[in-house]
Design a protein around this motif. Structure first.
Motif: not given
Length: 456
Positions: A156, A406, A409-411, A427
């Motif tokens: 990530d 943030s 890994k959320q993107y 995610d």
């Protein structure tokens, strides 16, 4: 030019290795990494399998020394022997010293000799400190030691540990000259150097990448001039290959031959092996098959992949005729060992099959084009391409030099709509991941598991 050998690990393998090597007792611990190799422009060691050496199997474990159990060296040899894979012996330095010690040197003389007798391949050793930082070295012919220039984990977040930097200190910050210094040591591959790809290539060139691999089989036409950066009317009239045009433009920008043009389709052994040399792949194509090939290259050679696409869907209004429904862009970041473009249904076997049906060539071309629903020879989409290309390269920067509020890994996927003025994110954990047997497969034949790419 960028160069030097690499040891590449997935995020999951690196995390398992770090957890085992630091059990909390302050003593050294050991593990073994089995690697496939790619010996292209540079040597790449692709971590394929991890063997954790039990703590009680080591005869001696102190805060600065560990003895290797012979049975586990034999186990590694048994695994590596069939395909002549490389064995990397890894141990921890609990004190945080990211350098090989004299005791490490003495230990290597014994262990490397045993490995070389068991498997005729390049083997090596590595150390890890508590924060996960690593350093590695290899032994050619079992005796000629050579430091690995870069140990990297493409997760990530993309982490780099360069040889010669014992005390990394503060990590470089995004958008600074230190970021440029890092990029100078990296190679970027750009698959598709057209509307979006030429803009990605422009950014990568000016960001200072040490080498740029340009892959595209197409030639410049007059209809391309409104969206391919650096292309000229002369290029179009002569039908100049897109990659040659941009390689020359990169030389004018940087004053040196940093670009390597590959005038061929990505569905060729030459192109696949050229892209395999890269440290990052930017996929800027408009066919499902090309995306599938890029996906498999990234998986087989443990290369982070960024795939970008744009679309302008339309609909027919009973009163006003055809109208634009939306103006959209998509950026997918694919980490090795994570969810693939296939997992995300960017391409499917059915879509590839339909794409290859000549009877549907015209219909598919319409659906694949920038503006769906009708044929537009010279779409005026450079503003959309620039928006998407900028987001694509910025995504890579965010992975190398995290700056978001943030976690990255959320993107895993970013979708934007210009009509709705919105962005949406997916995610990594929200994507179902299939078992991937070709992870770190390297050059195992047939190449990428595709018979047509096999060695002739």
């Amino acid at each position: 030019m960028s160069g030097g050998s690499r040891l590449i690990l997935t995020q999951d393998l690196h995390a398992s290795l770090q957890k085992h090597l630091f059990p909390g007792d302050g003593k050294e611990a050991a593990a073994i990494v089995i690697c496939n190799r790619y010996e292209g422009i540079r040597l790449k060691l692709l971590a394929r399998e991890l063997i954790l050496v039990p703590y009680d199997e080591c005869k001696t474990r102190t805060n600065d020394f560990i003895s290797w159990p012979g049975s586990y060296l034999e186990k590694a040899i048994d695994i590596a022997e069939e395909k002549l894979m490389s064995v990397i012996l890894v141990h921890s330095h609990p004190g945080g010293f990211l350098e090989f010690s004299e005791m490490d040197d003495a230990s290597d003389k014994q262990t490397i000799s045993s490995l070389s007798q068991g498997v005729n391949a390049i083997h090596g050793t590595a150390i890890m400190v508590p924060d996960g930082g690593m350093r590695a070295r290899i032994y050619r012919e079992g005796k000629y030691v050579e430091n690995v220039e870069l140990v990297t984990v493409a997760g990530d977040d993309i982490r780099y540990w360069w040889d010669g930097i014992a005390e990394p200190g503060q990590k470089p910050i995004a958008f600074t000259s230190e970021m440029t210094d890092t990029f100078k040591k990296l190679t970027a591959a750009i698959i598709g150097v057209s509307g979006t790809g030429s803009i990605v290539a422009e950014q990568v060139t000016r960001l200072g990448f040490g080498e740029i691999v340009l892959i595209d089989h197409d030639r410049i036409e007059k209809k391309n001039l409104n969206r391919i950066l650096n292309s000229t009317l002369e290029d179009a009239l002569s039908g100049r290959p897109k990659v040659y045009m941009f390689a020359e433009a990169a030389r004018y920008i940087r004053g040196e031959d940093i670009a390597r043009p590959i005038h061929n389709t990505i569905f060729s052994r030459e192109s696949v092996l050229a892209a395999a040399n890269a440290d990052v792949i930017f996929c800027c194509v408009d066919t499902f098959q090309a995306r599938m090939i890029a996906d498999r290259i990234a998986c087989s050679f443990l290369i982070p992949l960024l795939d970008v696409g744009v679309k302008i869907p339309t609909h027919v209004d009973p009163e006003d005729g055809r109208k634009i429904t939306d103006v959209t862009g998509r950026i997918d970041y694919v980490k090795p060992g994570g969810s693939t473009l296939s997992d995300r249904h960017v391409y499917t076997p059915e879509l590839i099959y339909r794409e290859n049906l000549s009877v549907q060539e015209y219909e598919d071309q319409i659906e694949r084009g920038y503006i769906t629903g009708f044929q537009e020879e010279a779409p005026a989409v450079i503003t959309l391409n620039m928006r998407a290309a900028s987001a694509c390269v910025s995504e890579f920067i965010a992975r190398c030099f995290p700056f978001r509020e943030s976690p990255n890994k959320q993107y895993a996927r970013t979708l934007f709509t210009l009509a709705g003025a919105e962005e949406d994110y997916t995610d990594e954990n929200a994507i179902t991941r299939a078992l991937n047997s070709r992870l770190a497969a390297g050059c195992e034949e047939p190449l990428l598991g595709i018979p047509e790419l096999g060695e002739k």
